[in-house]
Design a protein around this motif. Structure first.
Motif, PDB file in Angstrom:
ATOM      1  N   HIS A   1       0.868  -1.289   0.044  1.00 28.03           N
ATOM      2  CA  HIS A   1      -0.056   0.098   0.061  1.00 28.03           C
ATOM      3  C   HIS A   1       0.899   1.180  -0.014  1.00 28.03           C
ATOM      4  CE1 HIS A   1      -3.367  -2.630   1.530  1.00 28.03           C
ATOM      5  NE2 HIS A   1      -3.825  -2.324   0.364  1.00 28.03           N
ATOM      6  N   ALA A   2       2.027   1.177   0.589  1.00 27.09           N
ATOM      7  CA  ALA A   2       2.809   2.365   0.703  1.00 27.09           C
ATOM      8  C   ALA A   2       3.418   2.733  -0.658  1.00 27.09           C
ATOM      9  CB  ALA A   2       4.040   2.182   1.693  1.00 27.09           C
ATOM     10  N   GLU A   3       3.927   1.599  -1.423  1.00 28.75           N
ATOM     11  CA  GLU A   3       4.167   1.855  -3.014  1.00 28.75           C
ATOM     12  C   GLU A   3       3.001   2.407  -3.663  1.00 28.75           C
ATOM     13  OE1 GLU A   3       6.352   1.947  -6.190  1.00 28.75           O
ATOM     14  OE2 GLU A   3       7.117   1.708  -4.285  1.00 28.75           O
ATOM     15  N   LYS A   4       1.774   1.894  -3.697  1.00 35.61           N
ATOM     16  CA  LYS A   4       0.818   2.216  -4.528  1.00 35.61           C
ATOM     17  C   LYS A   4       0.382   3.784  -4.020  1.00 35.61           C
ATOM     18  CE  LYS A   4      -1.384  -2.127  -5.392  1.00 35.61           C
ATOM     19  NZ  LYS A   4      -2.486  -2.981  -5.272  1.00 35.61           N
ATOM     20  N   ASP A   5       0.344   4.036  -2.907  1.00 32.16           N
ATOM     21  CA  ASP A   5      -0.217   5.473  -2.363  1.00 32.16           C
ATOM     22  C   ASP A   5       0.862   6.390  -2.787  1.00 32.16           C
ATOM     23  OD1 ASP A   5      -2.466   4.276  -1.308  1.00 32.16           O
ATOM     24  OD2 ASP A   5      -2.219   4.202   0.515  1.00 32.16           O
ATOM     25  N   ALA A   6       2.366   5.996  -2.379  1.00 32.55           N
ATOM     26  CA  ALA A   6       3.289   7.022  -2.650  1.00 32.55           C
ATOM     27  C   ALA A   6       3.208   7.305  -4.305  1.00 32.55           C
ATOM     28  CB  ALA A   6       4.870   6.395  -2.238  1.00 32.55           C
ATOM     29  N   CYS A   7       2.973   6.525  -5.090  1.00 33.37           N
ATOM     30  CA  CYS A   7       3.030   6.714  -6.502  1.00 33.37           C
ATOM     31  C   CYS A   7       1.948   7.759  -6.794  1.00 33.37           C
ATOM     32  CB  CYS A   7       2.555   5.329  -7.363  1.00 33.37           C
ATOM     33  SG  CYS A   7       3.045   5.622  -9.021  1.00 33.37           S
ATOM     34  N   ARG A   8       0.578   7.425  -6.215  1.00 36.01           N
ATOM     35  CA  ARG A   8      -0.611   8.441  -6.743  1.00 36.01           C
ATOM     36  C   ARG A   8      -0.158   9.831  -6.033  1.00 36.01           C
ATOM     37  NH1 ARG A   8      -3.612   3.949  -4.317  1.00 36.01           N
ATOM     38  NH2 ARG A   8      -4.214   2.573  -6.056  1.00 36.01           N
ATOM     39  N   MET A   9       0.333   9.905  -4.704  1.00 38.13           N
ATOM     40  CA  MET A   9       0.363  11.039  -3.983  1.00 38.13           C
ATOM     41  C   MET A   9       1.494  11.794  -4.420  1.00 38.13           C
ATOM     42  SD  MET A   9       0.062   9.441  -0.059  1.00 38.13           S
ATOM     43  CE  MET A   9       0.549  10.802   0.894  1.00 38.13           C
ATOM     44  N   GLU A  10       2.865  11.210  -5.113  1.00 30.04           N
ATOM     45  CA  GLU A  10       3.873  12.135  -5.493  1.00 30.04           C
ATOM     46  C   GLU A  10       3.418  13.112  -6.842  1.00 30.04           C
ATOM     47  OE1 GLU A  10       5.581   9.317  -9.073  1.00 30.04           O
ATOM     48  OE2 GLU A  10       5.935   8.544  -7.007  1.00 30.04           O
ATOM     49  N   HIS A  11       2.406  12.821  -7.277  1.00 29.43           N
ATOM     50  CA  HIS A  11       1.900  13.687  -8.478  1.00 29.43           C
ATOM     51  C   HIS A  11       0.925  14.881  -8.154  1.00 29.43           C
ATOM     52  CE1 HIS A  11       3.434  10.556 -11.104  1.00 29.43           C
ATOM     53  NE2 HIS A  11       2.688   9.636 -10.774  1.00 29.43           N
ATOM     54  N   VAL A  12       0.604  14.923  -6.962  1.00 31.63           N
ATOM     55  CA  VAL A  12      -0.331  15.993  -6.350  1.00 31.63           C
ATOM     56  C   VAL A  12       0.078  16.677  -5.088  1.00 31.63           C
ATOM     57  CG1 VAL A  12      -2.507  14.839  -7.448  1.00 31.63           C
ATOM     58  CG2 VAL A  12      -1.821  14.516  -5.063  1.00 31.63           C
ATOM     59  N   ILE A  13       1.164  16.206  -4.519  1.00 32.26           N
ATOM     60  CA  ILE A  13       1.814  16.782  -3.466  1.00 32.26           C
ATOM     61  C   ILE A  13       2.428  18.317  -3.913  1.00 32.26           C
ATOM     62  CG2 ILE A  13       4.203  15.708  -3.530  1.00 32.26           C
ATOM     63  CD1 ILE A  13       3.902  15.749  -0.523  1.00 32.26           C
ATOM     64  N   THR A  14       2.051  19.309  -3.110  1.00 37.87           N
ATOM     65  CA  THR A  14       2.568  20.609  -3.634  1.00 37.87           C
ATOM     66  C   THR A  14       3.997  20.666  -2.871  1.00 37.87           C
ATOM     67  OG1 THR A  14       1.991  21.641  -1.344  1.00 37.87           O
ATOM     68  CG2 THR A  14       0.467  21.870  -3.147  1.00 37.87           C
ATOM     69  N   LYS A  15       4.720  21.708  -3.654  1.00 36.62           N
ATOM     70  CA  LYS A  15       6.057  21.925  -3.345  1.00 36.62           C
ATOM     71  C   LYS A  15       6.212  22.243  -1.675  1.00 36.62           C
ATOM     72  CE  LYS A  15      10.126  24.355  -4.905  1.00 36.62           C
ATOM     73  NZ  LYS A  15      10.906  25.016  -6.023  1.00 36.62           N
TER      74      LYS A  15
ATOM     75  N   THR B   1       4.183  21.375   0.721  1.00 33.40           N
ATOM     76  CA  THR B   1       4.086  20.400   1.588  1.00 33.40           C
ATOM     77  C   THR B   1       5.076  19.229   1.569  1.00 33.40           C
ATOM     78  OG1 THR B   1       1.854  20.650   1.327  1.00 33.40           O
ATOM     79  CG2 THR B   1       2.454  18.320   2.053  1.00 33.40           C
ATOM     80  N   PHE B   2       5.534  19.160   0.396  1.00 28.46           N
ATOM     81  CA  PHE B   2       6.750  18.222   0.141  1.00 28.46           C
ATOM     82  C   PHE B   2       8.135  18.727   0.968  1.00 28.46           C
ATOM     83  CE2 PHE B   2      10.491  16.381  -2.097  1.00 28.46           C
ATOM     84  CZ  PHE B   2      10.364  15.538  -1.740  1.00 28.46           C
ATOM     85  N   GLN B   3       8.229  19.854   1.132  1.00 26.65           N
ATOM     86  CA  GLN B   3       9.509  20.616   1.703  1.00 26.65           C
ATOM     87  C   GLN B   3       9.219  20.325   3.181  1.00 26.65           C
ATOM     88  OE1 GLN B   3       9.440  24.564   0.252  1.00 26.65           O
ATOM     89  NE2 GLN B   3      11.061  24.094  -1.282  1.00 26.65           N
ATOM     90  N   LYS B   4       7.846  20.640   3.593  1.00 23.23           N
ATOM     91  CA  LYS B   4       7.736  20.173   5.096  1.00 23.23           C
ATOM     92  C   LYS B   4       7.740  18.851   5.465  1.00 23.23           C
ATOM     93  CE  LYS B   4       5.951  24.606   6.119  1.00 23.23           C
ATOM     94  NZ  LYS B   4       6.728  25.377   7.301  1.00 23.23           N
ATOM     95  N   LEU B   5       7.498  17.997   4.644  1.00 21.94           N
ATOM     96  CA  LEU B   5       7.429  16.481   4.938  1.00 21.94           C
ATOM     97  C   LEU B   5       8.844  15.966   4.887  1.00 21.94           C
ATOM     98  CD1 LEU B   5       6.009  13.764   5.109  1.00 21.94           C
ATOM     99  CD2 LEU B   5       5.991  13.752   2.569  1.00 21.94           C
ATOM    100  N   CYS B   6       9.695  16.607   4.029  1.00 25.30           N
ATOM    101  CA  CYS B   6      11.104  16.375   3.960  1.00 25.30           C
ATOM    102  C   CYS B   6      11.719  16.806   5.060  1.00 25.30           C
ATOM    103  CB  CYS B   6      11.879  17.037   2.969  1.00 25.30           C
ATOM    104  SG  CYS B   6      11.632  16.154   1.089  1.00 25.30           S
ATOM    105  N   ALA B   7      11.487  17.966   5.846  1.00 25.67           N
ATOM    106  CA  ALA B   7      11.999  18.699   6.993  1.00 25.67           C
ATOM    107  C   ALA B   7      11.714  17.547   8.065  1.00 25.67           C
ATOM    108  CB  ALA B   7      11.796  19.957   7.292  1.00 25.67           C
ATOM    109  N   PHE B   8      10.187  17.103   8.093  1.00 27.13           N
ATOM    110  CA  PHE B   8       9.730  16.070   9.143  1.00 27.13           C
ATOM    111  C   PHE B   8      10.578  15.011   9.294  1.00 27.13           C
ATOM    112  CE2 PHE B   8       7.098  12.527  10.201  1.00 27.13           C
ATOM    113  CZ  PHE B   8       6.699  12.922  11.458  1.00 27.13           C
ATOM    114  N   MET B   9      10.750  14.449   8.097  1.00 34.53           N
ATOM    115  CA  MET B   9      11.398  13.204   7.625  1.00 34.53           C
ATOM    116  C   MET B   9      12.862  12.991   8.155  1.00 34.53           C
ATOM    117  SD  MET B   9       9.193  10.640   7.293  1.00 34.53           S
ATOM    118  CE  MET B   9      10.438   9.402   6.603  1.00 34.53           C
ATOM    119  N   GLU B  10      13.569  14.332   7.839  1.00 37.29           N
ATOM    120  CA  GLU B  10      14.820  14.490   8.390  1.00 37.29           C
ATOM    121  C   GLU B  10      15.005  14.282   9.829  1.00 37.29           C
ATOM    122  OE1 GLU B  10      18.169  17.740   7.790  1.00 37.29           O
ATOM    123  OE2 GLU B  10      17.087  17.104   6.173  1.00 37.29           O
TER     124      GLU B  10
END
Length: 135
Positions: free
Chosen positions: A100-114, A116-125
Motif C-alpha cells: 500500500h505504501a508503494e501504491k499510495d506514494a505513486c499516487r501522492m507524488e503527483h499531487v503533493i505541493t512543493k 508540503t513536500f518541503q515540510k514533509l522532507c524536514a519532518f522526515m529528516e
C-alpha cells in the motif's frame, strides 16, 4: 532545485521515473524495458517518449536507446525523491504495508505541493535523526 514538475502530467512523470531508475541500473534504456517496467505497450511508450522529447526531457534517435536530458534528469530525480520520501513516511512513520505504501506514494507524488513536500522532507529528516535512521 528549480523544477517544472507541476506542468508535467502524472503519466509523463511516471515515464521519467521509470527511465531514471532503469538508467541507474543498466545505463542503456530501451522502450521495451520501459514497457515492461510500467506494464504498458511499446506503442504507449513511443507516444510518451514523443511527448517527453517535445518537452526537452529525453533524447532518442530512431531505433536507439532513450536518454534523459539534463532537464529531464533533474525532473526525474525530483519525482523519484518525492516518491521515496512519501513511501518512507507511509512505511516507517505510519506503518502502512509495503504494497500500500508503494501504491499510495505513486499516487501522492503527483499531487503533493512543493510546500508540503518541503515540510514533509524536514519532518522526515528530523524523525529519521531521532529514530537513528530508517534503514
Amino acid at each position: 532545485m528549480n523544477t517544472t514538475t507541476s506542468k508535467i502530467s502524472a503519466s509523463s512523470q511516471d515515464y521519467l521515473e521509470a527511465i531514471y531508475e532503469l538508467a541507474q541500473k543498466c545505463r542503456l534504456v530501451r522502450s521495451i524495458d520501459i514497457a515492461n517496467r510500467l506494464g504498458v505497450s511499446r506503442a504507449s511508450v513511443n507516444r510518451a517518449i514523443g511527448v517527453l522529447k517535445e518537452m526537452g526531457l529525453v533524447t532518442q534517435e530512431r531505433y536507439s536507446d532513450i536518454a534523459l536530458t539534463e532537464k529531464g534528469l533533474e525532473e526525474a530525480a525530483y519525482v523519484t525523491q518525492r516518491h521515496q520520501v512519501l513511501k518512507d513516511f507511509l512505511l516507517h512513520v505510519l506503518g502502512v504495508s509495503e504494497e500500500h505504501a508503494e501504491k499510495d506514494a505513486c499516487r501522492m507524488e503527483h499531487v503533493i505541493t512543493k510546500e508540503t513536500f518541503q515540510k514533509l522532507c524536514a519532518f522526515m529528516e528530523d524523525w529519521n535523526t531521532r529514530q537513528g535512521g530508517i534503514r
